[in-house]
Write a protein that holds these residues in place. Structure first.
Motif, mmCIF file in Angstrom:
data_model
loop_
_atom_site.group_PDB
_atom_site.id
_atom_site.type_symbol
_atom_site.label_atom_id
_atom_site.label_comp_id
_atom_site.label_asym_id
_atom_site.label_seq_id
_atom_site.Cartn_x
_atom_site.Cartn_y
_atom_site.Cartn_z
ATOM 1 N N GLY A 74 39.880 -30.100 -62.330
ATOM 2 C CA GLY A 74 40.101 -29.858 -60.907
ATOM 3 C C GLY A 74 41.328 -28.995 -60.669
ATOM 4 O O GLY A 74 41.315 -28.089 -59.830
ATOM 5 N N THR A 126 40.487 -25.410 -61.769
ATOM 6 C CA THR A 126 39.580 -24.758 -60.829
ATOM 7 C C THR A 126 40.318 -24.343 -59.559
ATOM 8 O O THR A 126 40.142 -23.225 -59.062
ATOM 9 C CB THR A 126 38.413 -25.695 -60.474
ATOM 10 O OG1 THR A 126 37.751 -26.098 -61.676
ATOM 11 C CG2 THR A 126 37.419 -25.009 -59.559
ATOM 12 N N ALA A 127 41.138 -25.245 -59.014
ATOM 13 C CA ALA A 127 41.896 -24.907 -57.806
ATOM 14 C C ALA A 127 42.816 -23.717 -58.049
ATOM 15 O O ALA A 127 42.938 -22.821 -57.204
ATOM 16 C CB ALA A 127 42.710 -26.123 -57.350
ATOM 17 N N SER A 128 43.469 -23.696 -59.223
ATOM 18 C CA SER A 128 44.364 -22.592 -59.551
ATOM 19 C C SER A 128 43.598 -21.278 -59.681
ATOM 20 O O SER A 128 44.054 -20.229 -59.199
ATOM 21 C CB SER A 128 45.114 -22.904 -60.846
ATOM 22 O OG SER A 128 46.039 -21.895 -61.161
ATOM 23 N N ALA A 149 34.925 -20.339 -59.644
ATOM 24 C CA ALA A 149 36.067 -19.732 -58.958
ATOM 25 C C ALA A 149 35.775 -18.286 -58.573
ATOM 26 O O ALA A 149 36.166 -17.832 -57.485
ATOM 27 C CB ALA A 149 37.309 -19.803 -59.849
ATOM 28 N N LEU A 181 45.978 -23.370 -52.313
ATOM 29 C CA LEU A 181 45.032 -23.707 -53.382
ATOM 30 C C LEU A 181 45.763 -23.883 -54.711
ATOM 31 O O LEU A 181 45.467 -24.811 -55.479
ATOM 32 C CB LEU A 181 43.969 -22.615 -53.496
ATOM 33 C CG LEU A 181 42.880 -22.628 -52.420
ATOM 34 C CD1 LEU A 181 42.100 -21.321 -52.429
ATOM 35 C CD2 LEU A 181 41.936 -23.805 -52.624
ATOM 36 N N VAL A 235 47.531 -27.212 -54.859
ATOM 37 C CA VAL A 235 46.687 -28.371 -55.144
ATOM 38 C C VAL A 235 46.713 -28.714 -56.632
ATOM 39 O O VAL A 235 46.625 -29.884 -57.022
ATOM 40 C CB VAL A 235 45.243 -28.108 -54.664
ATOM 41 C CG1 VAL A 235 44.283 -29.175 -55.167
ATOM 42 C CG2 VAL A 235 45.201 -28.050 -53.133
ATOM 43 N N SER A 236 46.858 -27.693 -57.471
ATOM 44 C CA SER A 236 46.794 -27.931 -58.914
ATOM 45 C C SER A 236 48.006 -28.702 -59.433
ATOM 46 O O SER A 236 47.916 -29.397 -60.446
ATOM 47 C CB SER A 236 46.678 -26.596 -59.662
ATOM 48 O OG SER A 236 47.882 -25.848 -59.564
#
Length: 472
Positions: free
Chosen positions: A28, A31-33, A161, A188, A191-192
């Motif tokens: 997760g 993916t956010a990164s 992504a 975003l 978030v990581s």
């Protein structure tokens, strides 16, 4: 006499990686990164185009590649010295702060191209340490027998992504301009950070164990999945300083002392330059990694040019139009996604070295064939095959890179492979465009297919790489 009872090391759960909450939190965060990266580059390109000429915008977009290529080897040393988890957390925090700062400045003023160029340079410098650390991190979050599955899951995250990031970046620009898009990218990436902080690091095999392939009986000295506890206080389970020696004894080898029956030799302090040299010596002497990196280099050099700038020129000359080129690109992405899904589902493939080489050879034939098909429908089918074969080869090569590397060297190994993929391979794009202008698409695609195929030939010719297996 008192007896001190040392509790056994905590072993990782036996379940597959896709059911491991620790791996899913890492995935997760990754993916956010990656989505944030895609949004960032959309915002950067739009802001650069609006603030300057097309040539100036191109320079802003390209300037980050210079520090990334020049500093990535040093980034690999940083990842191995301080642990990949720390480096990734720090890198994402710096990137987040830089992007949000620029977003705030763009909300209140119009500072111009200099700010965008500075942001691109900062991203390039941070990427130089971020990318090797990202490559070294999977070996710290799961068992060796799950690394191939994690590689497939990572490939799916990259495809997701790419599909989601560009529309999100465009939406941000449409709603509030570049400042809004930059703010979205920063959030975003932010978030990581808490997700990465919550990820627990696994115990890693000792250096010089089963993965080194530099000792004749290495396979017998440390069984697959063997693990050792890292120094206290290090959340990565890796030492703060790795006194690498570059020989078969591994980077944690102890200098003989009087108790060993040999004269005590003072150990030289580890330096970044010495770690870098030891990492390069380790790769050069490794029976699998050295030819594997050559294979990756040849595959990327033959692949990047035709499937990027070459495809646009081919679509223009065939009259496929932008929509036709979009279908071909989508087919390639679907094939690569299917390859990643296969590896994530199966977890491993038998004879990984031979399978990767065969997939690379098949993909090279498909690259040469792409320039010979006249219609969009046939091109879509060929692109699907290229994506499937090239994606499978890339995933297997990445998994072998992870499983064959000694964990203490993994950041430096990833850095060398990253320089090949992100530094040398993009140089083929202007050369491909110029060559197509001179000789046409057919001969250039055929020549690129030969270069790509040579990577498969190298993998088949080197016995240790041809026989390399993924752990089960």
């Amino acid at each position: 006499m008192t007896t001190t009872v040392i509790p056994p090391a905590v072993r990782p759960p036996a379940g597959p990686a896709h059911r491991d909450g620790n791996v899913l939190r890492w995935l997760g965060a990754y993916t956010a990164s990656m989505i944030g990266d895609n949004v960032f580059y959309i915002a950067l390109s739009w802001a650069a185009v609006r603030s300057g000429t097309p040539s100036q915008a191109g320079l802003v977009m390209a300037v980050s590649a210079v520090p990334r290529a020049l500093l990535m080897l040093g980034g690999g040393v940083v990842a191995d010295r301080f642990g990949p988890r720390r480096v990734v957390i720090g890198s994402d925090a710096v990137r987040c702060a830089a992007v949000l700062t620029v977003a705030a400045l763009l909300f209140v003023a119009h500072p111009g191209l200099w700010l965008l160029a500075l942001l691109a340079v900062v991203f390039g410098i941070v990427d130089a340490v971020f990318m090797p650390a990202v490559g070294a991190l999977p070996a710290r979050v799961t068992r060796r027998d799950q690394l191939a599955r994690v590689q497939g899951m990572r490939g799916l995250a990259v495809r997701f992504a790419n599909v989601v990031g560009a529309p999100l970046g465009g939406l941000g620009v449409a709603l509030g301009g570049s400042a809004t898009a930059f703010a979205l990218a920063g959030l975003l990436i932010a978030v990581s950070v808490p997700l990465l902080i919550s990820v627990r690091m696994r115990e890693t095999p000792p250096a010089g164990g089963a993965n080194t392939a530099n000792t004749a009986d290495a396979a017998n000295t440390a069984p697959a999945g063997a693990e050792a506890v890292g120094p206290p206080g290090d959340p990565d389970g890796s030492p703060d300083s790795v006194p690498a020696r570059g020989d078969a004894s591994g980077p944690h080898a102890r200098v003989p002392d009087a108790e060993d029956g040999a004269a005590a030799v003072p150990e030289r302090p580890a330096t970044a330059w010495r770690d870098l040299r030891d990492g390069l010596r380790y790769i050069r002497g490794h029976r699998v990694l050295a030819p594997l990196i050559v294979t990756i280099a040849l595959g990327d050099l033959g692949f990047v040019g035709p499937l990027n700038v070459g495809l646009a020129l081919l679509a223009d000359r065939r009259g496929w139009g932008a929509s036709g080129m979009g279908l071909v690109v989508a087919a390639f992405g679907a094939g690569a996604g299917a390859a990643a899904l296969l590896l994530a589902w199966r977890g491993t493939l038998p004879r990984a070295g031979s399978a990767g080489a065969a997939a690379l050879l098949g993909g090279s034939v498909a690259i040469g064939a792409l320039a010979q098909v006249p219609g969009v429908g046939a091109a879509v089918g060929v692109a699907l095959a290229i994506g499937l074969l090239a994606g499978l080869s890339g995933a297997l090569c990445g998994a072998l890179l992870q499983t064959q590397s000694d964990p203490a060297y993994l950041g430096r190994v990833t850095a060398v492979a990253g320089i090949v993929s992100l530094g040398l391979a993009p140089l083929s794009m202007p050369l491909t465009a110029a060559a197509i202008g001179w000789w046409g698409t057919g001969p250039v695609f055929a020549g690129s297919a030969v270069v790509c195929g040579l990577g498969g030939v190298v993998a088949l010719a080197v016995r240790d790489l041809r026989r390399a297996e993924l752990p089960r």
